[in-house]
Write an enzyme that holds these catalytic residues in place. Sequence first.
Site, PDB file in Angstrom:
ATOM      1  N   ASP A   1       0.797  -1.233   0.000  1.00  0.00           N
ATOM      2  CA  ASP A   1       0.000   0.000   0.000  1.00  0.00           C
ATOM      3  C   ASP A   1       0.830   1.284   0.000  1.00  0.00           C
ATOM      4  O   ASP A   1       0.350   2.332  -0.383  1.00  0.00           O
ATOM      5  CB  ASP A   1      -0.925   0.021   1.240  1.00  0.00           C
ATOM      6  CG  ASP A   1      -0.173  -0.168   2.546  1.00  0.00           C
ATOM      7  OD1 ASP A   1       1.058  -0.309   2.517  1.00  0.00           O
ATOM      8  OD2 ASP A   1      -0.823  -0.192   3.613  1.00  0.00           O
ATOM      9  N   HIS A   2       2.091   1.199   0.399  1.00  0.00           N
ATOM     10  CA  HIS A   2       2.904   2.420   0.487  1.00  0.00           C
ATOM     11  C   HIS A   2       3.543   2.769  -0.845  1.00  0.00           C
ATOM     12  O   HIS A   2       3.408   3.876  -1.352  1.00  0.00           O
ATOM     13  CB  HIS A   2       4.014   2.240   1.536  1.00  0.00           C
ATOM     14  CG  HIS A   2       3.547   2.389   2.950  1.00  0.00           C
ATOM     15  ND1 HIS A   2       2.619   1.567   3.520  1.00  0.00           N
ATOM     16  CD2 HIS A   2       3.893   3.275   3.915  1.00  0.00           C
ATOM     17  CE1 HIS A   2       2.412   1.945   4.776  1.00  0.00           C
ATOM     18  NE2 HIS A   2       3.171   2.978   5.035  1.00  0.00           N
TER      19      HIS A   2
ATOM     20  N   ASP B   1       4.352  -1.408  11.222  1.00  0.00           N
ATOM     21  CA  ASP B   1       3.885  -0.069  10.890  1.00  0.00           C
ATOM     22  C   ASP B   1       3.322   0.522  12.173  1.00  0.00           C
ATOM     23  O   ASP B   1       2.598  -0.156  12.914  1.00  0.00           O
ATOM     24  CB  ASP B   1       2.801  -0.116   9.807  1.00  0.00           C
ATOM     25  CG  ASP B   1       2.517   1.283   9.300  1.00  0.00           C
ATOM     26  OD1 ASP B   1       3.027   1.641   8.222  1.00  0.00           O
ATOM     27  OD2 ASP B   1       1.809   2.046   9.996  1.00  0.00           O
TER      28      ASP B   1
ATOM     29  N   ARG C   1      -0.120  12.628  10.399  1.00  0.00           N
ATOM     30  CA  ARG C   1       1.200  13.227  10.631  1.00  0.00           C
ATOM     31  C   ARG C   1       1.400  14.439   9.738  1.00  0.00           C
ATOM     32  O   ARG C   1       1.057  14.396   8.557  1.00  0.00           O
ATOM     33  CB  ARG C   1       2.307  12.210  10.344  1.00  0.00           C
ATOM     34  CG  ARG C   1       2.340  11.162  11.408  1.00  0.00           C
ATOM     35  CD  ARG C   1       3.464  10.172  11.251  1.00  0.00           C
ATOM     36  NE  ARG C   1       3.418   9.290  12.407  1.00  0.00           N
ATOM     37  CZ  ARG C   1       3.754   8.024  12.404  1.00  0.00           C
ATOM     38  NH1 ARG C   1       4.186   7.453  11.306  1.00  0.00           N
ATOM     39  NH2 ARG C   1       3.663   7.315  13.503  1.00  0.00           N
TER      40      ARG C   1
ATOM     41  N   SER D   1       7.137   7.049  12.898  1.00  0.00           N
ATOM     42  CA  SER D   1       7.081   5.781  12.170  1.00  0.00           C
ATOM     43  C   SER D   1       7.866   4.654  12.848  1.00  0.00           C
ATOM     44  O   SER D   1       8.787   4.896  13.621  1.00  0.00           O
ATOM     45  CB  SER D   1       7.654   6.031  10.778  1.00  0.00           C
ATOM     46  OG  SER D   1       8.263   4.893  10.270  1.00  0.00           O
TER      47      SER D   1
ATOM     48  N   ARG E   1       9.660   2.679  11.075  1.00  0.00           N
ATOM     49  CA  ARG E   1      10.654   2.265  10.069  1.00  0.00           C
ATOM     50  C   ARG E   1      12.007   1.965  10.713  1.00  0.00           C
ATOM     51  O   ARG E   1      12.638   2.825  11.313  1.00  0.00           O
ATOM     52  CB  ARG E   1      10.773   3.319   8.951  1.00  0.00           C
ATOM     53  CG  ARG E   1      11.307   4.657   9.382  1.00  0.00           C
ATOM     54  CD  ARG E   1      11.153   5.702   8.279  1.00  0.00           C
ATOM     55  NE  ARG E   1       9.742   6.024   8.072  1.00  0.00           N
ATOM     56  CZ  ARG E   1       9.290   7.203   7.661  1.00  0.00           C
ATOM     57  NH1 ARG E   1      10.127   8.169   7.383  1.00  0.00           N
ATOM     58  NH2 ARG E   1       7.992   7.423   7.506  1.00  0.00           N
TER      59      ARG E   1
HETATM   60  C1  MIC Z   1       4.300   6.299   8.284  1.00  0.00           C
HETATM   61  O1  MIC Z   1       3.128   6.619   8.368  1.00  0.00           O
HETATM   62  O2  MIC Z   1       5.247   7.033   8.624  1.00  0.00           O
HETATM   63  C2  MIC Z   1       4.632   4.939   7.706  1.00  0.00           C
HETATM   64  C3  MIC Z   1       5.242   5.154   6.377  1.00  0.00           C
HETATM   65  O3  MIC Z   1       3.447   4.199   7.531  1.00  0.00           O
HETATM   66  C4  MIC Z   1       5.558   4.225   8.673  1.00  0.00           C
HETATM   67  C5  MIC Z   1       6.119   2.980   8.186  1.00  0.00           C
HETATM   68  C6  MIC Z   1       7.243   3.173   7.231  1.00  0.00           C
HETATM   69  O4  MIC Z   1       8.041   4.101   7.385  1.00  0.00           O
HETATM   70  O5  MIC Z   1       7.338   2.355   6.310  1.00  0.00           O
HETATM   71  C7  MIC Z   1       4.939   3.947  10.055  1.00  0.00           C
HETATM   72  O6  MIC Z   1       4.051   4.644  10.471  1.00  0.00           O
HETATM   73  O7  MIC Z   1       5.422   3.054  10.761  1.00  0.00           O
HETATM   74 FE1  SF4 Z   2       0.090   4.720   5.174  1.00  0.00          FE
HETATM   75 FE2  SF4 Z   2       1.482   5.413   7.357  1.00  0.00          FE
HETATM   76 FE3  SF4 Z   2      -0.032   7.187   6.062  1.00  0.00          FE
HETATM   77 FE4  SF4 Z   2      -1.167   5.244   7.411  1.00  0.00          FE
HETATM   78  S1  SF4 Z   2       0.087   6.881   8.263  1.00  0.00           S
HETATM   79  S2  SF4 Z   2      -1.752   5.947   5.376  1.00  0.00           S
HETATM   80  S3  SF4 Z   2       0.219   3.566   7.072  1.00  0.00           S
HETATM   81  S4  SF4 Z   2       1.785   6.184   5.271  1.00  0.00           S
END
Ligand code: MIC
Ligand code: SF4
Length: 639
Positions: free
Chosen positions: A64-65, A119, A379, A533, A535
């Site tokens: 999905d990313h 995630d 975010r 995140s 990550r």
């Molecule tokens: C995000 O919202 O920052 C992400 C991208 O979903 C991350 C995961 C990632 O960095 O792949 C998260 O929230 O953990």
């Molecule tokens: Fe995707 Fe992270 Fe955004 Fe949720 S917060 S939609 S998991 S990138």
Amino acid sequence: MGKTLTEKVIEEHLVDGKSERGTDISIKIDQTLTQDATGTMAYLQFEAIGISHIQTELSVSYVDHNTLQTDFKNPDDHRYLQSIAAKYGLYFSRPGNGICHQLHLERFARPGKTLLGSDSHTPTGGGVGMIAIGAGGLDVAAAMAGESFHLKMPKVVNVLLTGKLPDFVAAKDVILEVLRRIGVKGAVNKVLEYTGPGIKTLSVPERGTITNMGTETGATTSIFPSDDITKEFLVSQERGDQWVLLEPDEDAVYDETIEINLSELVPLVATPHSPGNIKTVKEIEGLKVDQVCIGSCTNSTLRDLKISANILKGKTVNEHTVLTVSPGSRQVVDHMITSGEMAYLIEAGARILENACGPCIGMGLAPKTDAVTLRTFNRNFLGRSGTKSAQAYLVSPETAAVSAIHGKITDPRSFGKFPEIIMPEKFMVNDNMIIPPKAGQESIEIVRGPNIKPLPEFNPLPNKLEGELLLKVEDDITTDHIMPAGAKILPLRSNIPEISKFVFNLVDSTFPERSLEKNGGFIVGGENYGQGSSREHAAIAPKYLGLKAVIVKSFARIHLANLVNFGIVPLTFANTDDYAKVEQGDNLEIDLTTIESGNVALKNLSKGTEINLTHSLSVTEINVLKAGGKLPFIKQKHS
Ligand code: MIC
Ligand code: SF4
């Protein structure tokens, strides 16, 4: 003494320890989820552990990313993930199916179960009464290999809801209110447990919005009870048989209580550049908006799209504003098309995007220079939208839709009559984009494109760490600061040497080069270092550049665990005033021989001073660090 719901579910899953607040425990993980941006690394690690089949009840790999396929990299990763799922017995949600958290809530989340996801918004599952925790990919890989998950037994906060939300005030405003009260580090090592008569007025998707964005408070997770509303939701998803009643005891003892009267809430907004900078929409009403984005795992449910569509029905998006809509899942899209409500969005001028994360993580639709972008996301960190000069504000779908019409931030209560929306009794269930595990696929060949590079290997930890203080940063450094995402960098997630070139890109783009030149060194930070995140690239990539230890006033939970997993020593100042006693460029030396005692000494060779450092590491975590990280540590166990 009565028990909280959190204690009940955790105690059911306890493998080690007792459910005493603040102590080290480990729990059995029933389900896991990954998404493609963290998943490739997680599965490379799972492969390295060397287990032939997943050991969980259910594991799902979502895509999905990285669905913006500007070259071969992302589709290569998708193929890799699909072959891994087939070989090791996972469900595979194909690209285009939707956002992991939305899909998991619809199709797999189960009351009373534990879920570990690579995630940070995995706590969305708490909307149906499960303990759903975000973690680094390696912890998820370990859980798939049957390892229990280590954490500190969290404190449990009672978020007591009374009253009922007024028209145009949404579940999003509830979590924004929680953030207004406790901020972005207010719930570190705590669970937010929702109780009180007010919860009976919130549907499961609304509860999911609240538990999803609870992540922004630093909470380990958030949870709602599993009640008749949960049952109704599961029945509507043809999963009624998975329902169980789960509630806290009436005399449950909580560590803190936050009382929120839903009837008194007003539309709120998180202003740049933190989800904790909360104001009322009224306070900033009139600010011109260049872009409005509806979607993300926080606000892309059928309820969210329906309300947006019905507000926009018969209207046109302001000529100075761009409106994007990214639905959470195909189920949502199917409904919106069948009910005719998708047409309201299209006719109003919305740009309908794929069912994916999209603009939330800067995968396309970057706003213009200096733009004000109004998002229903979770975010608004600096640069996350893809445009460093943009100012991102976080709001409910109601506020977003009304503001899109006016081209300026508008209190949605001025809209007029609240549109009536009718939710279906049964959702349109169609799992044909989820490939289930099949027997006899163990010999399948894993497909690896040229973007997938082998895992870097790291050495065991020496007793003395020496080097330069390469970077000194302030409070609230996010993992988006450490390891940015977006359309250019996200596709490099399977290639550590390449992605490491972007570490701290927005803060100090000379960091990677300096670090390699100096053979690595140290970072010093303020409070809540590594928030955001899950990550693990925010640990692996700096490790690859030679990072030895991070010394801060306090850490965010997931990042702390990721540092340990990759052999970077996470230390805190015993006295936070000592933060002022080190400067970027100083030569430091840390003696780790006393690490088991909880204290270590830092010598500032440039200044001739000594500073006391401390840590909260368990014995297991210290052993993981000594082994050079969790992967060599687990491999020792399985060999
Ligand atoms: C995000 O919202 O920052 C992400 C991208 O979903 C991350 C995961 C990632 O960095 O792949 C998260 O929230 O953990
Ligand atoms: Fe995707 Fe992270 Fe955004 Fe949720 S917060 S939609 S998991 S990138």
